[in-house]
Design an enzyme around this catalytic site. Structure first.
Site, PDB file in Angstrom:
ATOM      1  N   THR A   1      -5.704  48.661  20.669  1.00 54.18           N
ATOM      2  CA  THR A   1      -4.188  48.480  21.051  1.00 54.18           C
ATOM      3  C   THR A   1      -3.376  49.731  21.034  1.00 54.18           C
ATOM      4  O   THR A   1      -2.807  50.188  21.950  1.00 54.18           O
ATOM      5  CB  THR A   1      -3.802  47.368  20.261  1.00 54.18           C
ATOM      6  OG1 THR A   1      -4.460  46.298  20.222  1.00 54.18           O
ATOM      7  CG2 THR A   1      -2.211  47.027  20.727  1.00 54.18           C
TER       8      THR A   1
ATOM      9  N   GLU B   1       4.048  58.775  10.710  1.00 51.35           N
ATOM     10  CA  GLU B   1       5.289  58.092  10.897  1.00 51.35           C
ATOM     11  C   GLU B   1       4.505  56.347  11.356  1.00 51.35           C
ATOM     12  O   GLU B   1       5.068  55.439  10.736  1.00 51.35           O
ATOM     13  CB  GLU B   1       6.066  58.472  12.073  1.00 51.35           C
ATOM     14  CG  GLU B   1       7.312  57.288  12.371  1.00 51.35           C
ATOM     15  CD  GLU B   1       8.193  57.412  11.172  1.00 51.35           C
ATOM     16  OE1 GLU B   1       9.048  58.276  10.893  1.00 51.35           O
ATOM     17  OE2 GLU B   1       8.254  56.303  10.407  1.00 51.35           O
TER      18      GLU B   1
ATOM     19  N   GLY C   1       5.365  50.662  11.609  1.00 53.14           N
ATOM     20  CA  GLY C   1       5.385  50.651  13.079  1.00 53.14           C
ATOM     21  C   GLY C   1       6.437  51.385  13.695  1.00 53.14           C
ATOM     22  O   GLY C   1       6.370  52.935  13.466  1.00 53.14           O
TER      23      GLY C   1
ATOM     24  N   ILE D   1       9.439  51.614  13.359  1.00 54.92           N
ATOM     25  CA  ILE D   1      10.809  51.948  12.324  1.00 54.92           C
ATOM     26  C   ILE D   1      10.683  53.564  12.063  1.00 54.92           C
ATOM     27  O   ILE D   1       9.613  53.702  11.247  1.00 54.92           O
ATOM     28  CB  ILE D   1      11.140  50.893  11.336  1.00 54.92           C
ATOM     29  CG1 ILE D   1      11.189  49.711  11.666  1.00 54.92           C
ATOM     30  CG2 ILE D   1      12.075  51.528  10.554  1.00 54.92           C
ATOM     31  CD1 ILE D   1      10.933  48.574  10.564  1.00 54.92           C
TER      32      ILE D   1
ATOM     33  N   GLY E   1      -2.977  36.529  17.749  1.00 53.54           N
ATOM     34  CA  GLY E   1      -3.381  37.706  17.442  1.00 53.54           C
ATOM     35  C   GLY E   1      -2.782  38.463  16.600  1.00 53.54           C
ATOM     36  O   GLY E   1      -2.935  39.938  16.481  1.00 53.54           O
TER      37      GLY E   1
ATOM     38  N   GLU F   1      -6.170  38.892  11.416  1.00 49.89           N
ATOM     39  CA  GLU F   1      -7.280  39.253  11.896  1.00 49.89           C
ATOM     40  C   GLU F   1      -8.213  38.004  11.420  1.00 49.89           C
ATOM     41  O   GLU F   1      -7.609  37.288  10.732  1.00 49.89           O
ATOM     42  CB  GLU F   1      -8.075  40.661  10.800  1.00 49.89           C
ATOM     43  CG  GLU F   1      -7.048  41.648  10.867  1.00 49.89           C
ATOM     44  CD  GLU F   1      -7.510  42.355  12.412  1.00 49.89           C
ATOM     45  OE1 GLU F   1      -8.671  42.435  12.899  1.00 49.89           O
ATOM     46  OE2 GLU F   1      -6.553  43.025  12.896  1.00 49.89           O
TER      47      GLU F   1
ATOM     48  N   ASP G   1      -2.222  45.757   2.854  1.00 51.92           N
ATOM     49  CA  ASP G   1      -1.788  46.333   3.840  1.00 51.92           C
ATOM     50  C   ASP G   1      -0.426  46.827   3.362  1.00 51.92           C
ATOM     51  O   ASP G   1       0.010  47.976   3.584  1.00 51.92           O
ATOM     52  CB  ASP G   1      -1.649  45.412   4.870  1.00 51.92           C
ATOM     53  CG  ASP G   1      -1.040  46.395   6.174  1.00 51.92           C
ATOM     54  OD1 ASP G   1      -1.669  47.257   6.575  1.00 51.92           O
ATOM     55  OD2 ASP G   1       0.262  45.858   6.385  1.00 51.92           O
TER      56      ASP G   1
ATOM     57  N   LYS H   1       0.955  50.911   2.627  1.00 50.20           N
ATOM     58  CA  LYS H   1       2.232  51.322   2.908  1.00 50.20           C
ATOM     59  C   LYS H   1       3.036  51.928   1.743  1.00 50.20           C
ATOM     60  O   LYS H   1       3.697  52.980   1.981  1.00 50.20           O
ATOM     61  CB  LYS H   1       2.930  50.468   4.046  1.00 50.20           C
ATOM     62  CG  LYS H   1       1.915  50.059   5.185  1.00 50.20           C
ATOM     63  CD  LYS H   1       2.678  48.929   5.944  1.00 50.20           C
ATOM     64  CE  LYS H   1       1.706  48.656   7.322  1.00 50.20           C
ATOM     65  NZ  LYS H   1       1.980  47.249   7.766  1.00 50.20           N
TER      66      LYS H   1
ATOM     67  N   GLY I   1       2.356  46.637  16.850  1.00 46.31           N
ATOM     68  CA  GLY I   1       2.406  46.261  18.470  1.00 46.31           C
ATOM     69  C   GLY I   1       2.016  47.674  18.909  1.00 46.31           C
ATOM     70  O   GLY I   1       2.227  48.671  18.508  1.00 46.31           O
TER      71      GLY I   1
END
Lengths: 400, 400
Positions: free
Chosen positions: B13, B128, B133, B135, B186, B189, B200, B204, B301
């Site tokens: 993706t 970044e 994502g 932001i 989607g 996972e 996750d 970050k 995304g």
């Protein structure tokens, strides 16, 4: 290396904030700039009213004294009104000084002139503090979203009017009671027209438009509506439907022109501006790669504004990215539908077919969708534009 | 000038989003960089599964093929997992390539190694896309808030867990029903542990910690709690009190260490994270000059992530500001009180005096304030930390 010499125009709230911040964070600023920063002089209107903590700093009421100082690297403008700020900054630039301004009205009128003059003289113009106080929206648009093109923007850019709308709803105050409270707390001036009629937000929108689109909207074509007509009954009614009034500045690149408005709109709970309350400011931008991004923070105040100025000061020597305004930006289609709340039982009957009724949402309120072609019919009725998703708004049996 | 040559690792993706964005916005990127950008090669795991729109671009399953290309300026890492990404990026840097990564797990483990190696070889590391994502939080912290020191940060950094919590409340789904929905759409996972257990978000937070404080929290001292235990009854109960569960990552510079947690907390409506719903991400930072600022946007995304990568690509040659972590940052006092909601009628009775009860807020819920010294007593009880003002939470007659 010699110190970076700063002259400060104005010693009100913002001026004092800058002065104190430079002194308090001297070590930090020195590390970032590689040299010390010294306030060399402060310009005030009335010498008898001010005293500086540091006796070495020149305090003067004559701008010529500032210009007379041999090495001033940066002039920081913390005064209000178009003049004398505009004249002072032009003179400063011609003398080879970088300038940083918090003066939104002046900059809305004269940003091009000042920026062109600065480019001629090899200096920079910092103006982060002119829009939304401490929120780094100007630099976000200039430095962080370069590959992105911003197509539209919506913002709560005036803390005073947002405070008034918040207090009307929360404390059940009339507009004038909430205004008085804002004045008592020092948020509103004795003459509040600048804030409540949307002039201040308009100046900020104009400045944002130049950053985003390289040009200003046509001032005469701008919709500018204040909040003084909003009643507590209206606020309560829409609150019962899950909607809040916000005084929103909007910018949009349409096919033929930049559309700009400052007006009260209704915002539903899914919209990022919904929960922006009291004197907070916020900006929501739609960019063509990343999508929708919002920034929220303090829109005014001593240190938030000083923060914006000091961040500009740290970056006076940065290379400027050359924005490419000439590129084909797919403008927001003029066929884009906007959603409106129409009030009054009879109003809805006379709508042309091109306005589609989404649903009834209250006893006397309908949600409709209008295209650019049908919007004029909507605007003739008692109505407010709606921002945000309509999903959370109650459904009421249709009764025509 | 010759084109800037890019190699893309991964064509899922994110990889596809980057590929398409480079092609679609070629004119814009050329203007910004002063040269064309060309994707020279794409690395995939399984050649049979992929086809590129452009036949000139090398498609390979061997990283050595990428390294073998004479001029690769930038390697973009759009694969997941610590390896082989870490090895690939080290080799790319040693060959003199700039690198840009969206690989949060790898970067949480190895950011220092990669950044030091890059500095040795005179290239840069863009990351970044590893956090939130689209932001631009990393660049906001690195480039826009330099004079400011960020003291603490709270963020919704995982869209999947936020989506699950939102759907549980909105649609009255159980945790497992909401998880299934997230998987169908989607967002999650097949093995959702990474998202719902907070791994996750923790990666970050670790990356943010290095940007903010120049060091990571001690991993073993981090609180990491997932959301799988939250019931729909709890959500409904707190919803009736005006509170929402959010899975929040927090960072705070304390006197002796960096405090880091990822856990479900209760958020009141005044807090900027309250209305962050579905797959949105948001970050609220407390900085010492400007105060509180929030950023909100799409946390994942195809194009939001591609946006972050392309913005990094535009800026690969930027000068890096040297952050001054060594400076006296007044750490958040360890005496700072935190507010907690304690559940259960009996629980409240045994609290030590050092925990002050603010008030009863529901049949079985009390609001208390704990200092660093008394917090352990609170944590032994069924409780959730509360973010945001307590003013809007209902008052209930005290009945002990």
């Amino acid at each position: 290396m010699t110190a970076l010499q700063v002259a400060l125009l104005g010693y009100g709230t913002v001026g004092k904030g800058v002065y104190q911040t430079i002194h308090q964070h001297q070590a930090r600023i020195r590390k970032l700039l590689g040299r010390e920063v010294k306030v060399a002089a402060v310009l005030v209107k009335d010498l008898s009213k001010h005293e500086l903590p540091d006796q070495e700093v020149i305090l003067t009421d004559q701008f010529s004294d500032i210009l007379g100082i041999e090495h001033i690297d940066v002039v920081i403008d913390a005064i209000v009104g178009v003049e004398p700020g505009f004249t002072y900054l032009q003179e400063a630039i011609k003398k080879g000084c970088h300038v940083i301004t918090a003066n939104k009205e002046m900059f809305a009128y004269h940003s091009s002139t000042l920026q062109n003059l600065a480019a001629e003289h090899g200096v920079t113009v910092g103006f982060e503090a002119t829009v939304a106080g401490g929120i780094p929206i100007i630099q976000t648009l200039k430095k962080l979203l370069n590959a992105n093109k911003v197509q539209s923007l919506q913002g709560i850019l005036n803390g005073t009017s947002n405070f008034i709308l918040t207090k009307m709803r929360e404390e059940q105050l009339s507009f004038s009671e909430a205004l008085t409270l804002a004045q008592q707390l020092g948020y509103a001036e004795a003459d509040p027209a600048n804030d409540i009629e949307g002039h201040d937000a308009f100046y900020k929108a104009v400045i944002l438009s130049e950053v985003l689109f390289g040009e200003q909207p046509v001032w005469e074509d701008t919709v500018r509506e204040g909040i003084a007509e909003i009643t507590i009954d209206q606020i309560d009614y829409f609150h019962s439907l899950g909607l809040r009034f916000k005084h929103v500045a909007s910018l949009e690149k349409a096919a033929d022109a930049i559309k700009c408005s400052v007006k009260p709109v209704l915002v539903s709970s899914s919209h990022p501006l919904y929960q922006v309350e009291n004197v907070q400011n916020a900006i929501n931008i739609e960019a063509d790669i990343v999508g929708s991004i919002s920034l929220q923070g303090p829109g005014a105040g001593m240190f938030p504004t000083a923060s914006a100025i000091i961040e500009d000061l740290i970056h006076i020597d940065d290379k400027e990215y050359i924005p490419c305004f000439d590129e084909e930006l797919s403008p927001v289609s003029s066929a884009t539908a906007s959603v409106w709340v129409i009030l009054g039982k009879s109003a809805i009957i006379d709508l042309p077919d091109s306005v589609s009724i989404i649903r009834k949402i209250g006893d006397t309120a309908w949600l409709v969708e209008a295209t650019e072609d049908s919007i004029s019919a909507v605007k003739e009725l008692p109505c407010f534009q709606l921002l945000g998703s309509v999903d959370q708004i109650p459904k009421v049996e249709k009764v025509y």
